[in-house]
Motif scaffolding. Structure first.
Motif, PDB file in Angstrom:
ATOM      1  N   GLY A 287       0.799  -1.216   0.000  1.00  0.00           N
ATOM      2  CA  GLY A 287       0.000   0.000   0.000  1.00  0.00           C
ATOM      3  C   GLY A 287       0.827   1.258   0.000  1.00  0.00           C
ATOM      4  N   THR A 288       1.959   1.250  -0.724  1.00  0.00           N
ATOM      5  CA  THR A 288       2.851   2.397  -0.738  1.00  0.00           C
ATOM      6  C   THR A 288       2.418   3.452  -1.747  1.00  0.00           C
ATOM      7  N   GLY A 289       1.400   3.180  -2.565  1.00  0.00           N
ATOM      8  CA  GLY A 289       0.919   4.156  -3.542  1.00  0.00           C
ATOM      9  C   GLY A 289       0.078   5.232  -2.882  1.00  0.00           C
ATOM     10  N   PRO A 290      -0.565   6.082  -3.683  1.00  0.00           N
ATOM     11  CA  PRO A 290      -1.443   7.118  -3.113  1.00  0.00           C
ATOM     12  C   PRO A 290      -2.566   6.492  -2.296  1.00  0.00           C
ATOM     13  N   ARG A 291      -2.735   6.975  -1.091  1.00  0.00           N
ATOM     14  CA  ARG A 291      -3.760   6.431  -0.205  1.00  0.00           C
ATOM     15  C   ARG A 291      -4.318   7.559   0.643  1.00  0.00           C
ATOM     16  N   GLU A 292      -5.372   7.232   1.373  1.00  0.00           N
ATOM     17  CA  GLU A 292      -5.989   8.212   2.250  1.00  0.00           C
ATOM     18  C   GLU A 292      -5.292   8.224   3.605  1.00  0.00           C
ATOM     19  N   ALA A 293      -5.258   9.383   4.222  1.00  0.00           N
ATOM     20  CA  ALA A 293      -4.627   9.530   5.529  1.00  0.00           C
ATOM     21  C   ALA A 293      -5.647   9.177   6.613  1.00  0.00           C
ATOM     22  N   ILE A 294      -5.678   7.913   7.003  1.00  0.00           N
ATOM     23  CA  ILE A 294      -6.590   7.452   8.050  1.00  0.00           C
ATOM     24  C   ILE A 294      -5.805   6.676   9.080  1.00  0.00           C
ATOM     25  N   PHE A 295      -6.394   6.553  10.269  1.00  0.00           N
ATOM     26  CA  PHE A 295      -5.759   5.770  11.324  1.00  0.00           C
ATOM     27  C   PHE A 295      -6.100   4.298  11.122  1.00  0.00           C
TER      28      PHE A 295
ATOM     29  N   ILE B  87     -12.845   7.345 -11.441  1.00  0.00           N
ATOM     30  CA  ILE B  87     -13.116   6.252 -10.502  1.00  0.00           C
ATOM     31  C   ILE B  87     -12.183   5.080 -10.755  1.00  0.00           C
ATOM     32  N   GLU B  88     -11.951   4.771 -12.038  1.00  0.00           N
ATOM     33  CA  GLU B  88     -11.155   3.590 -12.379  1.00  0.00           C
ATOM     34  C   GLU B  88      -9.679   3.782 -12.073  1.00  0.00           C
ATOM     35  N   HIS B  89      -9.145   4.972 -12.327  1.00  0.00           N
ATOM     36  CA  HIS B  89      -7.701   5.187 -12.234  1.00  0.00           C
ATOM     37  C   HIS B  89      -7.268   5.974 -11.001  1.00  0.00           C
ATOM     38  N   VAL B  90      -8.215   6.572 -10.267  1.00  0.00           N
ATOM     39  CA  VAL B  90      -7.842   7.370  -9.094  1.00  0.00           C
ATOM     40  C   VAL B  90      -8.502   6.839  -7.829  1.00  0.00           C
ATOM     41  N   VAL B  91      -9.831   6.791  -7.839  1.00  0.00           N
ATOM     42  CA  VAL B  91     -10.554   6.473  -6.602  1.00  0.00           C
ATOM     43  C   VAL B  91     -10.331   5.026  -6.186  1.00  0.00           C
ATOM     44  N   ILE B  92     -10.563   4.078  -7.119  1.00  0.00           N
ATOM     45  CA  ILE B  92     -10.436   2.661  -6.768  1.00  0.00           C
ATOM     46  C   ILE B  92      -9.000   2.295  -6.371  1.00  0.00           C
ATOM     47  N   PRO B  93      -7.950   2.691  -7.142  1.00  0.00           N
ATOM     48  CA  PRO B  93      -6.578   2.378  -6.686  1.00  0.00           C
ATOM     49  C   PRO B  93      -6.241   3.008  -5.338  1.00  0.00           C
ATOM     50  N   LYS B  94      -6.750   4.221  -5.091  1.00  0.00           N
ATOM     51  CA  LYS B  94      -6.471   4.866  -3.808  1.00  0.00           C
ATOM     52  C   LYS B  94      -7.102   4.098  -2.654  1.00  0.00           C
TER      53      LYS B  94
ATOM     54  N   ARG C 288     -16.682   1.547   1.059  1.00  0.00           N
ATOM     55  CA  ARG C 288     -16.505   2.597   0.059  1.00  0.00           C
ATOM     56  C   ARG C 288     -15.963   2.037  -1.245  1.00  0.00           C
ATOM     57  N   LEU C 289     -15.061   1.076  -1.159  1.00  0.00           N
ATOM     58  CA  LEU C 289     -14.534   0.449  -2.371  1.00  0.00           C
ATOM     59  C   LEU C 289     -15.632  -0.287  -3.117  1.00  0.00           C
ATOM     60  N   LYS C 290     -16.492  -0.978  -2.386  1.00  0.00           N
ATOM     61  CA  LYS C 290     -17.611  -1.677  -3.019  1.00  0.00           C
ATOM     62  C   LYS C 290     -18.539  -0.678  -3.706  1.00  0.00           C
ATOM     63  N   GLY C 291     -18.819   0.424  -3.035  1.00  0.00           N
ATOM     64  CA  GLY C 291     -19.660   1.446  -3.654  1.00  0.00           C
ATOM     65  C   GLY C 291     -19.020   2.061  -4.891  1.00  0.00           C
ATOM     66  N   ALA C 292     -17.697   2.291  -4.844  1.00  0.00           N
ATOM     67  CA  ALA C 292     -17.004   2.844  -6.014  1.00  0.00           C
ATOM     68  C   ALA C 292     -17.045   1.871  -7.187  1.00  0.00           C
ATOM     69  N   GLN C 293     -16.871   0.584  -6.906  1.00  0.00           N
ATOM     70  CA  GLN C 293     -16.934  -0.402  -7.986  1.00  0.00           C
ATOM     71  C   GLN C 293     -18.334  -0.481  -8.594  1.00  0.00           C
TER      72      GLN C 293
ATOM     73  N   THR D 187     -19.257  11.878 -18.445  1.00  0.00           N
ATOM     74  CA  THR D 187     -19.331  10.496 -17.949  1.00  0.00           C
ATOM     75  C   THR D 187     -18.004   9.782 -18.111  1.00  0.00           C
ATOM     76  N   ASN D 188     -17.332  10.010 -19.237  1.00  0.00           N
ATOM     77  CA  ASN D 188     -16.011   9.401 -19.437  1.00  0.00           C
ATOM     78  C   ASN D 188     -15.008   9.890 -18.398  1.00  0.00           C
ATOM     79  N   ARG D 189     -15.066  11.178 -18.080  1.00  0.00           N
ATOM     80  CA  ARG D 189     -14.170  11.707 -17.050  1.00  0.00           C
ATOM     81  C   ARG D 189     -14.444  11.055 -15.698  1.00  0.00           C
ATOM     82  N   ARG D 190     -15.717  10.881 -15.382  1.00  0.00           N
ATOM     83  CA  ARG D 190     -16.057  10.247 -14.100  1.00  0.00           C
ATOM     84  C   ARG D 190     -15.608   8.790 -14.063  1.00  0.00           C
ATOM     85  N   VAL D 191     -15.860   8.077 -15.163  1.00  0.00           N
ATOM     86  CA  VAL D 191     -15.458   6.664 -15.210  1.00  0.00           C
ATOM     87  C   VAL D 191     -13.948   6.533 -15.072  1.00  0.00           C
ATOM     88  N   ASN D 192     -13.201   7.371 -15.788  1.00  0.00           N
ATOM     89  CA  ASN D 192     -11.747   7.301 -15.716  1.00  0.00           C
ATOM     90  C   ASN D 192     -11.241   7.698 -14.334  1.00  0.00           C
TER      91      ASN D 192
END
Length: 256
Positions: free
Chosen positions: A3-11, A174-181, A23-28, A167-172
């Protein structure tokens, strides 16, 4: 560490892990729905694009015929524009608008409502050129209908183009930023929780080992104390004289 890539700052806690998985399930799910919406809009977009091309070609032919018919009227009867303007009381063509729902996107659709009683210049060209005027009237009516149809298709085409881009911007995203994060965040939290479990296990082993050593030391001390106490008792017994046995002793006879 994973998990060394971009991630959220959480405890890193188990509650945070559960929330991140939800949240990951909802994003998918959202990515899947947006992808289906994009496919439906793209299909409709291609259909409208084909109709727009046909309508533009048709518009060119109709306007060509309308121009020729107007030239014939002008040649046969002269300028009749003032007669048409004087005889018109109400509009003979009205445009009605409605909406077409395509995957949540409202597309405007225009329809022509023709009222033949709106124009009263049937007597125009009665002396000469009546046939040419009637033909020109029908051709221009067809041109107006084609123009309204083209306007409806062009408006839907423009709206669909903007919506598909968004829609393409949103799909991209979610696919390349939100889900990997979110995936990197889950990996990070799981690795931290595993590390905490290993630390807790090691701490418990150290505490258990210390307790065993303390118990062994206490047991050894107790045995040593008991051994020392037993030696002192034996030495004291050896130093003391044996106590007389009153049953074995015989008293001397007493004569009165």
């Amino acid at each position: 560490m994973s998990g060394t890539g971009p991630r959220e700052a959480i405890f890193p806690t188990r509650m945070a892990l559960t929330n991140t998985k939800l949240r990951l399930k909802g994003a998918q799910t959202g990515h899947s729905l947006l992808a289906k919406k994009r496919d439906a809009l793209t299909t409709r977009f291609r259909s409208i694009l084909k109709k727009v091309d046909e309508a533009k070609r048709k518009m060119g032919r109709v306007m060509q015929l309308a121009s020729f018919s107007l030239a014939e009227v002008t040649y046969a009867t002269g300028d009749i524009s003032y007669q048409v303007q004087e005889s018109v009381k109400t509009a003979s063509f009205k445009v009605k608008a409605k909406q077409d729902n395509v995957s949540g996107v409202l597309l405007p659709a225009f329809e022509v409502d023709r009222d033949p009683s709106g124009s009263d210049f049937n007597l125009t060209g009665l002396g000469r050129g009546g046939q040419q005027i009637q033909k020109s009237k029908e051709v221009y009516a067809k041109a107006v209908e084609t123009l309204v149809e083209l306007a409806s298709l062009q408006t839907a085409f423009t709206i669909l183009d903007e919506v598909i881009k968004a829609t393409n911007r949103r799909v991209n995203a979610i696919e390349h930023v939100v889900i990997p994060k979110l995936e990197n965040t889950i990996k990070y939290v799981m690795s931290e929780l595993d590390e905490m479990d290993r630390e807790e296990f090691f701490r418990l082993k150290k505490v258990q080992g210390k307790k065993k050593r303390d118990a062994a030391a206490a047991e050894a001390k107790r045995l040593a104390d008991m051994t020392a106490a037993g030696g002192e008792i034996e030495e004291g017994a050896a130093d003391r004289a044996p106590a007389p046995n009153l049953l074995e002793e015989k008293d001397e006879d007493v004569i009165f």
